[in-house]
Design a protein around this motif. Structure first.
Motif, PDB file in Angstrom:
ATOM      1  N   LEU A   8       0.801  -1.230   0.000  1.00  0.00           N
ATOM      2  CA  LEU A   8       0.000   0.000   0.000  1.00  0.00           C
ATOM      3  C   LEU A   8       0.829   1.272   0.000  1.00  0.00           C
ATOM      4  O   LEU A   8       0.315   2.334  -0.339  1.00  0.00           O
ATOM      5  N   THR A   9       2.085   1.194   0.397  1.00  0.00           N
ATOM      6  CA  THR A   9       2.885   2.419   0.497  1.00  0.00           C
ATOM      7  C   THR A   9       3.837   2.621  -0.678  1.00  0.00           C
ATOM      8  O   THR A   9       4.635   3.553  -0.651  1.00  0.00           O
ATOM      9  N   LEU A  10       3.753   1.771  -1.686  1.00  0.00           N
ATOM     10  CA  LEU A  10       4.569   2.018  -2.881  1.00  0.00           C
ATOM     11  C   LEU A  10       4.077   3.302  -3.545  1.00  0.00           C
ATOM     12  O   LEU A  10       2.885   3.418  -3.861  1.00  0.00           O
ATOM     13  N   PRO A  11       4.957   4.272  -3.755  1.00  0.00           N
ATOM     14  CA  PRO A  11       4.505   5.556  -4.315  1.00  0.00           C
ATOM     15  C   PRO A  11       3.770   5.421  -5.648  1.00  0.00           C
ATOM     16  O   PRO A  11       2.747   6.070  -5.856  1.00  0.00           O
ATOM     17  N   VAL A  12       4.261   4.568  -6.532  1.00  0.00           N
ATOM     18  CA  VAL A  12       3.581   4.410  -7.819  1.00  0.00           C
ATOM     19  C   VAL A  12       2.214   3.760  -7.616  1.00  0.00           C
ATOM     20  O   VAL A  12       1.260   4.060  -8.345  1.00  0.00           O
TER      21      VAL A  12
END
Length: 190
Positions: free
Chosen positions: A110-114
């Motif tokens: 959930l925290t992957l920027p893309v």
């Protein structure tokens, strides 16, 4: 987890599709399909609108027609974003990760920027990644149970991944090889 899902859902709902790719390609082809009442090729100056695979856009088309507009169009990518967190947690569970590992896998997804950027637009990379994660989950599941029905689901997920983005073929190849090796070993195929 709930914060990321809630905030991205809020942005996906409040902000219309507005990335360059969404306006130039994804939503433009959906609008043409609605106007023409067909998925057939149409006259355009941008060839990728007719030649690229239509998986995610076909789902967006259904939402677009059912809701009479683009207000909910971003939720195809958002659902893939949420599904990827669930899938990541499930895959690490199959490798005997404790609850903390499952939570960390979901948070990482959930925290992957893309992932955050695409969960709030009509971009299709996150949708293809979700289907690739489903393929990985089915390969892991097949490796543990050797259920032939799992190969059917694996094929469906692989097909959806390729239908969403043709470049996923390169990522599907190792899973195909891994599945073939498992099939030869576990099902005693000769």
């Amino acid at each position: 987890v709930f914060f990321y899902l809630g905030m991205t859902a809020l942005v996906a709902f409040l902000a219309p599709p507005n990335t360059f790719d969404s306006l130039n390609y994804h939503m433009a082809r959906v609008a043409h399909w609605v106007q023409n009442q067909s998925l057939r090729h149409f006259v355009t100056g941008l060839d990728i609108q007719n030649s690229n695979t239509p998986g995610a856009e076909a789902a967006i088309l259904n939402v677009f027609v059912l809701t009479s507009g683009d207000q909910w169009s971003n939720f195809i990518a958002w659902a893939a974003y949420a599904g990827s967190a669930i899938g990541a947690a499930w895959v690490v569970t199959q490798f005997s990760a404790p609850k903390t590992g499952q939570r960390l896998a979901a948070i990482f997804a959930l925290t992957l920027p893309v992932g955050i950027a695409q969960a709030t637009s009509t971009m299709n990379d996150g949708v293809a990644a979700f289907w690739l994660l489903c393929v990985a989950a089915e390969v892991v599941s097949f490796g543990k149970s050797s259920d032939p029905l799992g190969v059917l689901f694996l094929g469906l997920a692989a097909g959806e991944s390729f239908l969403t983005k043709a470049t996923s073929a390169g990522y599907l190849l190792p899973f195909g090889i891994w599945t073939a090796v498992l099939a030869f070993r576990q099902l005693k195929v000769k």
